[in-house]
Design a protein around this motif. Structure first.
Motif, PDB file in Angstrom:
ATOM      1  N   ARG A  46       0.818  -1.216   0.000  1.00 51.23           N
ATOM      2  CA  ARG A  46       0.000   0.000   0.000  1.00 51.23           C
ATOM      3  C   ARG A  46       0.849   1.263   0.000  1.00 51.23           C
ATOM      4  NH1 ARG A  46      -4.143   1.707   4.911  1.00 51.23           N
ATOM      5  NH2 ARG A  46      -4.728   3.755   4.093  1.00 51.23           N
ATOM      6  N   PHE A  47       1.916   1.287   0.807  1.00 46.94           N
ATOM      7  CA  PHE A  47       2.680   2.518   0.994  1.00 46.94           C
ATOM      8  C   PHE A  47       4.019   2.527   0.256  1.00 46.94           C
ATOM      9  CE2 PHE A  47      -0.129   2.249   4.709  1.00 46.94           C
ATOM     10  CZ  PHE A  47      -0.739   3.501   4.634  1.00 46.94           C
ATOM     11  N   ARG A  48       4.464   1.352  -0.203  1.00 45.39           N
ATOM     12  CA  ARG A  48       5.694   1.232  -0.982  1.00 45.39           C
ATOM     13  C   ARG A  48       6.902   1.813  -0.278  1.00 45.39           C
ATOM     14  NH1 ARG A  48       4.779  -2.695  -3.941  1.00 45.39           N
ATOM     15  NH2 ARG A  48       6.713  -2.195  -5.006  1.00 45.39           N
ATOM     16  N   ARG A  49       6.973   1.612   1.035  1.00 48.68           N
ATOM     17  CA  ARG A  49       8.137   2.089   1.765  1.00 48.68           C
ATOM     18  C   ARG A  49       8.269   1.323   3.079  1.00 48.68           C
ATOM     19  NH1 ARG A  49       7.297   8.265   2.674  1.00 48.68           N
ATOM     20  NH2 ARG A  49       6.648   8.078   0.510  1.00 48.68           N
ATOM     21  N   VAL A  50       9.483   1.311   3.585  1.00 48.25           N
ATOM     22  CA  VAL A  50       9.772   0.735   4.891  1.00 48.25           C
ATOM     23  C   VAL A  50       9.875   1.889   5.878  1.00 48.25           C
ATOM     24  CG1 VAL A  50      11.445  -0.574   6.256  1.00 48.25           C
ATOM     25  CG2 VAL A  50      10.978  -1.234   3.890  1.00 48.25           C
ATOM     26  N   ARG A  51       9.045   1.843   6.907  1.00 48.48           N
ATOM     27  CA  ARG A  51       9.019   2.953   7.859  1.00 48.48           C
ATOM     28  C   ARG A  51       8.543   2.430   9.208  1.00 48.48           C
ATOM     29  NH1 ARG A  51      10.718   6.242   5.517  1.00 48.48           N
ATOM     30  NH2 ARG A  51       9.434   7.889   4.668  1.00 48.48           N
ATOM     31  N   SER A  52       9.043   3.026  10.278  1.00 47.85           N
ATOM     32  CA  SER A  52       8.532   2.702  11.604  1.00 47.85           C
ATOM     33  C   SER A  52       7.035   2.972  11.630  1.00 47.85           C
ATOM     34  CB  SER A  52       9.234   3.560  12.665  1.00 47.85           C
ATOM     35  OG  SER A  52       8.704   3.310  13.949  1.00 47.85           O
ATOM     36  N   GLY A  53       6.278   2.020  12.155  1.00 43.21           N
ATOM     37  CA  GLY A  53       4.827   2.154  12.187  1.00 43.21           C
ATOM     38  C   GLY A  53       4.128   1.409  11.074  1.00 43.21           C
ATOM     39  N   LEU A  54       4.905   0.768  10.178  1.00 41.62           N
ATOM     40  CA  LEU A  54       4.330  -0.043   9.106  1.00 41.62           C
ATOM     41  C   LEU A  54       4.750  -1.495   9.274  1.00 41.62           C
ATOM     42  CD1 LEU A  54       4.919   2.154   5.918  1.00 41.62           C
ATOM     43  CD2 LEU A  54       2.816   1.917   7.242  1.00 41.62           C
ATOM     44  N   SER A  55       3.868  -2.392   8.890  1.00 38.21           N
ATOM     45  CA  SER A  55       4.177  -3.815   8.875  1.00 38.21           C
ATOM     46  C   SER A  55       4.869  -4.139   7.558  1.00 38.21           C
ATOM     47  CB  SER A  55       2.884  -4.631   8.999  1.00 38.21           C
ATOM     48  OG  SER A  55       3.126  -5.997   8.722  1.00 38.21           O
ATOM     49  N   THR A  56       6.143  -4.502   7.617  1.00 33.80           N
ATOM     50  CA  THR A  56       6.908  -4.757   6.393  1.00 33.80           C
ATOM     51  C   THR A  56       7.703  -6.062   6.450  1.00 33.80           C
ATOM     52  OG1 THR A  56       8.744  -3.392   7.233  1.00 33.80           O
ATOM     53  CG2 THR A  56       7.117  -2.312   5.820  1.00 33.80           C
ATOM     54  N   ASN A  57       7.505  -6.864   7.475  1.00 36.77           N
ATOM     55  CA  ASN A  57       8.227  -8.134   7.586  1.00 36.77           C
ATOM     56  C   ASN A  57       7.836  -9.039   6.416  1.00 36.77           C
ATOM     57  OD1 ASN A  57       9.338 -10.607   8.320  1.00 36.77           O
ATOM     58  ND2 ASN A  57       8.791 -10.414  10.470  1.00 36.77           N
ATOM     59  N   PRO A  58       8.809  -9.480   5.589  1.00 37.83           N
ATOM     60  CA  PRO A  58       8.471 -10.315   4.433  1.00 37.83           C
ATOM     61  C   PRO A  58       8.243 -11.793   4.753  1.00 37.83           C
ATOM     62  CG  PRO A  58      10.809  -9.855   4.444  1.00 37.83           C
ATOM     63  CD  PRO A  58      10.235  -9.099   5.607  1.00 37.83           C
ATOM     64  N   THR A  59       8.360 -12.190   6.006  1.00 33.48           N
ATOM     65  CA  THR A  59       8.070 -13.576   6.377  1.00 33.48           C
ATOM     66  C   THR A  59       6.590 -13.860   6.143  1.00 33.48           C
ATOM     67  OG1 THR A  59       9.841 -13.690   8.017  1.00 33.48           O
ATOM     68  CG2 THR A  59       7.985 -15.205   8.305  1.00 33.48           C
ATOM     69  N   PHE A  60       6.290 -14.918   5.398  1.00 35.23           N
ATOM     70  CA  PHE A  60       4.884 -15.237   5.146  1.00 35.23           C
ATOM     71  C   PHE A  60       4.466 -16.588   5.706  1.00 35.23           C
ATOM     72  CE2 PHE A  60       7.132 -16.704   1.325  1.00 35.23           C
ATOM     73  CZ  PHE A  60       6.618 -17.980   1.134  1.00 35.23           C
TER      74      PHE A  60
END
Length: 565
Positions: free
Chosen positions: A340-354
């Motif tokens: 959705r946001f196309r960025r890694v930032r504190s406060g976003l869920s970005t862990n690629p483990t599925f």
């Protein structure tokens, strides 16, 4: 009901050990304002608790006073505490104020407290600090969701100390926003760490002081939701978190007093089960645990009979599913914020483990898929669906990653100076006015189908798009590989067929379909969000890779086995 003697004895030992460490280390000049107050709180509650080996000890009150005097010197002109990365911070000061107010309340409400020499003077110092900081907390703002409840808890405790319409009104402003609990029963930050240390304790005291049914119900609902996130190794699932704990394991132990309190007050056997599991991990932060016990003595009573909760659950808003059988426990996650946001930032869920898999002592900590595709990084699902038919649990995670090649500028938009707007392509910025150009998109679609089986899972991965190399990473912990090719960098490669990971008497077998042959380098590619900074979010542990090229399909079967069979 009778006191839980086993719990009290373990708490006594933990408190005594922590007091001894605090006294031996002395008043370190590098202690932050939160550490100074935590130290003072520890020493005071140890002196006030009748079961403590240092009960009534004048030395503890004297040493606590030293910490409090040092704390007072850390107050700035507005009463807020100096120090830390957040400057002039009302919420950071609120953490310290919450410990301060509980300590002050216990000094004034414990029958024997004022008989200890110096206790009255210490209470006076704490009052003076609270008086100085209260005006700033009445008007101060926050910058994370959980800060609202931490600062409201401080307002509640200040109101408990000295009832004030202004404090109650300000607390009501924050509460009027509504508690940020989703339908899944998790807070908006989806963080076990902040639920355990901030939101649940804060909302509990808010409920106590202001008789807020909404706050109390939120805590109970979150504790219910967390039951399903507790793994066999005693950790709480964090893969879906939007905070720092998304890339680490989080122990259940910090949930101890919340589960104890509501197990007793609500006669909840499932909460008692969680409280016992938390206690078995050891008591962390004994100052807070003891303060909670003294403030709510019923939390130290005998727990109701433990009832193990249901093992399977779905958290639809987080696109998280956990499924368990007697042979294995499976975690599937497709709720990253990255698409959705196309960025890694504190406060976003970005862990690629599925995917994760627990099988006795053997643990597949992380399954990730990365591609050499425009530096866009690993697979993070932008769509997730679950289908449960005839007892078969099927999960589909999908992502379409794309990058553009841009055409020459339309004649009417050309600039003879060659100057064009610095804009975001989605991968990088350039002085190209990207939005004003026609673009040719190159897309790669990836579908991951996970079918839960009684002893593991089938994971089918399909790629549709241009040729690019990919690497499927499986990261394990605690054991050793069997049947794979070990590489010079310490990782392993599955070239064909099956391999396994063994830990004690447990084994997880991973077997590729008959057509699979390794093709490419086994390595994780974090994407340009990390590499242009020279950083990475790579998993640790014992890693094995499957490699190949798109387009195409590969199926990996996971099986939990006994190493003795």
């Amino acid at each position: 009901m009778a006191a839980d003697i086993i719990f009290e004895e373990e708490l006594r030992r933990a408190v005594d050990a922590e007091v001894n460490r605090a006294l031996a280390s002395g008043l370190d000049a590098d202690l932050t304002h939160r550490q100074l107050m935590d130290r003072a709180k520890l020493l005071v509650v140890a002196a006030l608790w009748s079961r403590s080996s240092r009960a009534g000890d004048l030395k503890l009150i004297e040493t606590a006073t030293e910490s409090v005097l040092a704390l007072r010197r850390r107050q700035g002109p507005r009463g807020l505490f100096i120090g830390g990365g957040n400057v002039d911070s009302p919420p950071d000061s609120a953490f310290t104020v919450n410990d301060l107010c509980d300590t002050l309340h216990l000094l004034r409400s414990t029958r024997s407290a004022m008989s200890i020499a110096g206790a009255s003077a210490l209470a006076g110092e704490l009052d003076a600090i609270a008086d100085a900081v209260e005006p700033a907390l009445l008007v101060g703002g926050v910058h994370t969701p959980n800060h609202r409840w931490e600062i409201t808890a401080a307002l509640a405790r200040l109101h408990r100390r000295r009832p004030s319409p202004a404090l109650a009104a300000r607390a009501s402003e924050w509460l009027a926003e509504g508690v940020d609990l989703t339908a899944d029963g998790v807070y908006s930050e989806r963080s076990a760490n902040y639920a355990a240390y901030v939101s649940n304790p804060s909302l509990t005291v808010i409920a106590d002081v202001f008789d807020s049914a909404e706050a109390r119900a939120a805590v109970v609902r979150n504790l219910e939701s967390t039951l399903g996130l507790i793994h066999p190794d005693g950790t709480v699932e964090t893969v879906h978190s939007r905070r720092q704990d998304q890339l680490s394991r989080f122990a259940l132990s910090p949930y101890l007093m919340m589960y104890r309190r509501f197990a007793v007050l609500l006669d909840r056997g499932d909460f008692a089960w969680a409280a016992e599991r938390a206690r078995e991990q050891g008591i962390v932060h004994p100052a807070s645990v003891l303060a909670d016990l003294l403030l709510e003595p019923r939390s130290g009573e005998q727990l109701p009979e433990a009832i193990e909760p249901e093992a399977a659950a779905d958290w639809a808003q987080s696109a998280l599913a956990i499924d368990a059988t007697p042979r294995r426990r499976l975690v599937v996650f497709g709720g990253s914020d990255y698409p959705r946001f196309r960025r890694v930032r504190s406060g976003l869920s970005t862990n690629p483990t599925f995917l994760r898999l627990f099988a006795g002592a053997a643990v597949l900590d992380s399954m990730r898929l990365s591609r050499d595709f425009f530096g866009l990084g690993p697979f993070r699902a932008d769509r997730a669906a679950a289908d449960h038919v005839d007892g078969v649990r099927h999960y589909r995670l999908s992502e379409t990653a794309s990058a553009n090649y841009y055409q020459p500028m339309d004649p009417v938009r050309r600039n003879a100076s060659g100057e064009y707007a610095l804009t975001d392509d989605g991968r990088f910025f350039g002085s190209m006015s990207f939005a004003d150009r026609a673009a040719d998109a190159v897309a790669l679609r990836t579908d991951v189908d996970v079918v839960a089986t009684d002893d593991g899972a089938s994971v089918a991965i399909a790629f549709d798009g241009p040729e690019c190399t990919w690497a499927l990473e499986l990261s394990f912990r605690g054991g050793a590989f069997e049947g794979v090719d070990l590489q010079s960098d310490g990782t392993a490669l599955l070239t064909a067929g099956a391999g396994s990971y063994r830990c004690g008497d447990s084994r997880i077998v991973f077997e590729a379909d008959a057509d699979y042959r390794a093709d490419g380098v086994g390595r994780y590619r974090p994407g340009e969000d990390y590499t242009f900074l020279g950083a990475t979010d790579a998993a640790t542990g014992d890693r094995v890779y499957l490699t190949g090229r798109s387009p195409g399909r590969v199926t990996l079967t996971l099986r939990a086995e006994s190493a003795r069979s």
